[in-house]
Scaffold this motif. Structure first.
Motif: not given
Length: 348
Positions: A217-222, A258-263, A345-348
């Motif tokens: 259910d997460e859009k992004s994770i560390p 930094k965050r990233i799309v899960p999987l 890589l997405i900023e937190q």
């Protein structure tokens, strides 16, 4: 289907065919007090002089509007675009209106010449020009805004569906018979030969499944969390392919938050193994590293002649899920020897 300029958002030919003659009739009456039965008379010359000015100013302002929308297409640039667009249109309208009035009254419609220094006439003429400009901006911007809003809502809904499909497909992929069959076969061979390794194998397999359930259910994770499960997935694949598969991860510690799309990493690694030969003669090498604010996954290219049916997870799902989070694109490059995917890589 009628052709429309994508920066106009509707076919404005009918609007111009209706609005320009109407304004050419209304403006002399409302702003200049022209009448059919008394002076100043509303005649053909008045109508056509107004018509010419409105046509030219309309087309120039329309061009400015399209150029500004092409130059500043992003939603974050709307304020800047409107400021530049309205300022330019205002300046062009005032200068163009006065210049055209002077040229027309001095060269073509000379029966009622107007002095360049007639203050009342200048004020009235420019007020009429501003009225036309406000109408043009109001109509075009309101329709464009509604079009963009509708497109944005539709795109958001499509991306949500893509995101949900990616989550469901990811779970389905991990519990499909092929995945279980391969891993259970590996586990069966490990139990009598290396029980300790078999225990580690089960723990890593459990970690992969647990991660999928936790992030569904997460859009992004560390990035750190994604790399942790990548190591678990790598452990499973290395156990299966041994030295035929080499995975190198080189990510600086400062990038881990930094965050990233899960999987996404698991999907890219799975695709690399699925589409390429992995053998002692042709070992597969997968490199994971950072470059210019992106995470890069690269593998040597040695395509299989026959590829199993796609699971439905791939680059399109990753691209579409990133559209919900970042303006930066997912970049894919392929050469004769390498296949490389660069994900932001997405900023937190």
């Amino acid at each position: 289907m009628k052709r429309t300029n994508c920066k106009i958002a509707f076919n404005d030919k009918l609007l111009m065919l209706f609005a320009i003659p109407l304004l050419s009739f209304i403006i002399p009456i409302v702003f200049f007090g022209c009448r059919l039965n008394r002076q100043p008379y509303f005649n053909v010359a008045r109508f056509f002089s107004t018509f010419i000015i409105i046509v030219l100013l309309w087309m120039v302002n329309r061009y400015i509007l399209i150029w500004c929308r092409k130059r500043y297409p992003r939603f974050s640039d709307v304020r800047k675009r409107l400021l530049i667009q309205i300022s330019t249109m205002l300046l062009v309208t005032l200068l163009g209106n006065n210049l055209l009035h002077y040229i027309l009254t001095e060269t073509i419609f000379t029966e009622n010449p107007v002095s360049v220094f007639d203050t009342d006439h200048l004020i009235t003429s420019n007020a009429a020009a501003m009225f036309c400009l406000i109408m043009i901006i109001g109509i075009y911007e309101s329709i464009y805004f509604m079009h963009e809003l509708r497109s944005s809502v539709q795109e958001t809904e499509n991306l949500k569906r893509e995101n949900l499909a990616a989550q469901l497909n990811a779970l389905r992929t991990q519990v499909n018979p092929h995945f279980l069959f391969n891993n259970l076969n590996t586990l069966i061979s490990l139990i009598p030969e290396n029980p300790d390794h078999a225990v580690d194998f089960v723990q890593q397999l459990s970690k992969v499944y647990r991660h999928i359930l936790e992030v569904k259910d997460e859009k992004s994770i560390p990035l750190k969390d994604e790399l942790d499960v990548l190591h678990a997935y790598t452990f499973l694949m290395k156990t299966r392919f041994d030295k035929n598969l080499e995975v190198n991860v080189d990510v600086p510690a400062e990038k881990l938050q930094k965050r990233i799309v899960p999987l996404s990493l698991q999907i890219l690694m799975e695709n690399a193994i699925k589409h390429n030969i992995v053998s002692s003669d042709k070992p597969l090498q997968i490199n994971v590293f950072t470059d210019n604010g992106s995470l890069v996954v690269s593998n040597n290219l040695q395509m299989k002649k026959q590829v199993n049916e796609s699971t439905g997870i791939g680059l399109n799902n990753i691209r579409n899920r990133y559209k919900m989070l970042s303006d930066a694109p997912v970049k894919v490059t392929e050469s004769e020897t390498n296949f490389t995917v660069s994900i932001p890589l997405i900023e937190q």
